[in-house]
Design a protein around this motif. Structure first.
Motif, PDB file in Angstrom:
ATOM      1  N   THR A  15       0.963  -1.100  -0.138  1.00 37.19           N
ATOM      2  CA  THR A  15       0.111  -0.087   0.119  1.00 37.19           C
ATOM      3  C   THR A  15       0.828   1.228  -0.046  1.00 37.19           C
ATOM      4  OG1 THR A  15      -1.606  -1.155   1.107  1.00 37.19           O
ATOM      5  CG2 THR A  15      -1.954   1.209   1.229  1.00 37.19           C
ATOM      6  N   PHE A  17       3.839   1.417  -1.178  1.00 36.27           N
ATOM      7  CA  PHE A  17       4.953   1.373  -2.263  1.00 36.27           C
ATOM      8  C   PHE A  17       5.568   2.631  -2.869  1.00 36.27           C
ATOM      9  CE2 PHE A  17       6.012   1.244  -6.705  1.00 36.27           C
ATOM     10  CZ  PHE A  17       6.982   0.146  -6.778  1.00 36.27           C
ATOM     11  N   PRO A  18       4.446   3.777  -3.061  1.00 38.47           N
ATOM     12  CA  PRO A  18       5.157   4.875  -3.556  1.00 38.47           C
ATOM     13  C   PRO A  18       6.318   5.574  -2.796  1.00 38.47           C
ATOM     14  CG  PRO A  18       2.704   5.193  -3.987  1.00 38.47           C
ATOM     15  CD  PRO A  18       3.165   3.889  -3.044  1.00 38.47           C
ATOM     16  N   ILE A  19       6.285   5.512  -1.613  1.00 37.95           N
ATOM     17  CA  ILE A  19       6.947   5.997  -0.521  1.00 37.95           C
ATOM     18  C   ILE A  19       8.302   5.236  -0.406  1.00 37.95           C
ATOM     19  CG2 ILE A  19       7.598   6.365   1.931  1.00 37.95           C
ATOM     20  CD1 ILE A  19       4.684   7.235   2.212  1.00 37.95           C
ATOM     21  N   LEU A  21       9.356   3.438  -3.182  1.00 41.88           N
ATOM     22  CA  LEU A  21       9.901   3.711  -4.218  1.00 41.88           C
ATOM     23  C   LEU A  21      10.992   4.946  -4.202  1.00 41.88           C
ATOM     24  CD1 LEU A  21      10.630   3.157  -7.227  1.00 41.88           C
ATOM     25  CD2 LEU A  21       8.572   4.329  -7.544  1.00 41.88           C
ATOM     26  N   LEU A  22      10.223   6.013  -3.437  1.00 44.24           N
ATOM     27  CA  LEU A  22      11.090   7.073  -3.215  1.00 44.24           C
ATOM     28  C   LEU A  22      12.296   6.930  -2.591  1.00 44.24           C
ATOM     29  CD1 LEU A  22       8.160   9.866  -2.400  1.00 44.24           C
ATOM     30  CD2 LEU A  22       9.886   9.641  -4.595  1.00 44.24           C
ATOM     31  N   TRP A  28      13.400   9.823  -0.651  1.00 43.97           N
ATOM     32  CA  TRP A  28      12.703  10.211   0.567  1.00 43.97           C
ATOM     33  C   TRP A  28      13.466  10.561   1.759  1.00 43.97           C
ATOM     34  CZ3 TRP A  28       8.021  10.700   2.090  1.00 43.97           C
ATOM     35  CH2 TRP A  28       7.700  10.490   3.305  1.00 43.97           C
ATOM     36  N   THR A 194       7.003   0.173   7.611  1.00 37.04           N
ATOM     37  CA  THR A 194       6.279   1.535   7.141  1.00 37.04           C
ATOM     38  C   THR A 194       6.523   2.585   8.158  1.00 37.04           C
ATOM     39  OG1 THR A 194       4.669   0.085   5.895  1.00 37.04           O
ATOM     40  CG2 THR A 194       4.168   2.377   6.356  1.00 37.04           C
TER      41      THR A 194
END
Length: 244
Positions: A15, A17-19, A21-22, A28, A194
């Motif tokens: 859920t 994943f975008p973070i 990936l950064l 990030w 997370t």
């Protein structure tokens, strides 16, 4: 339960994943370092409100460790926004250490609001490497909600021991891992990757008391408690101080 926790952990990670990936792209950390102080302003305000009595109790004997001048020379490691300042005794000489330089402007604001303290300076450094601070030079070292993000806790504690004068004290208030068989620990495990990503390396499953119990302090006063916090996942705490 461990398998289920791993599956939930995977689902949450997908859920987010975008973070992730950064983080993989190396973007990030810079974003987090800039945004994290703004989150901590609100978080520490709430935390202080709910933990005020515990903090007052913890720091009630701080003045007992004052040096020959009658003032306490104190270094706060992972000082953040200066949330502990109002609990320190008048005349306390504060040196602040934090690896995140973006906390400085919030720290200056807190210093201005706590005129009873003497601000000695802000050092951008990790607790594992405080070489700017001389051996045996501090009466007190404080860290609150810091050990959770320290990867080398034994090295951190050795540095604390080094900078403290003989007879000085190390004060701590830290959230820690819950009982292994509890549902709280299940969610700590499930959320761990997370949570670390969102909260600047904070590890919900740290058993920080073990590093303290294995340290070379002459005396350790350590209490396990369930903190009166709204966020149940961080209620397991250790509180106390160790004397060099």
């Amino acid at each position: 339960m461990a398998i289920i926790a791993s599956l939930v952990q995977l689902a949450i990670s997908i859920t987010m994943f975008p973070i992730f990936l950064l983080r993989f792209l190396g973007l990030w950390d810079r974003v987090c370092k800039r945004l994290f102080p703004y989150f901590m302003v609100q978080f520490t305000e709430n935390y202080n409100r709910e933990m005020s009595a515990k903090k007052q109790e913890l720091f009630s004997n701080l003045q007992d460790f004052a040096g020959s001048s009658g003032k306490v020379a104190l270094v706060e490691v992972g000082c953040g926004t200066g949330a502990n300042f109002k609990f320190y005794p008048p005349g306390c000489r504060i040196t602040c250490v934090d690896p995140n330089p973006n906390f400085e402007k919030f720290l200056i604001k807190s210093i201005a609001e706590n005129r009873h303290l003497q601000f000695e300076g802000f050092i951008v450094a990790s607790g594992e490497n405080m070489h700017q601070i001389a051996d045996n030079s501090m009466d007190v070292v404080v860290c609150t909600l810091v050990l959770c993000s320290v990867q080398q806790q034994e090295k951190f504690i050795k540095e604390v021991h080094r900078v403290l004068r003989p007879g000085g004290a190390f004060y701590f208030m830290e959230h820690v891992a819950a009982e292994p068989s509890s549902w709280n620990f299940f969610w700590q495990q499930a959320l761990r990757p997370t949570w670390q990503l969102l909260f600047d390396g904070c590890d919900l499953t740290k058993e920080s008391w073990k590093a303290l119990e294995g340290s070379s302090f002459s005396k350790l006063n350590l209490q396990h408690l369930q903190a009166p916090l709204s966020w149940k996942i961080v209620r397991p705490h250790i509180v106390g101080y160790a004397t060099k």
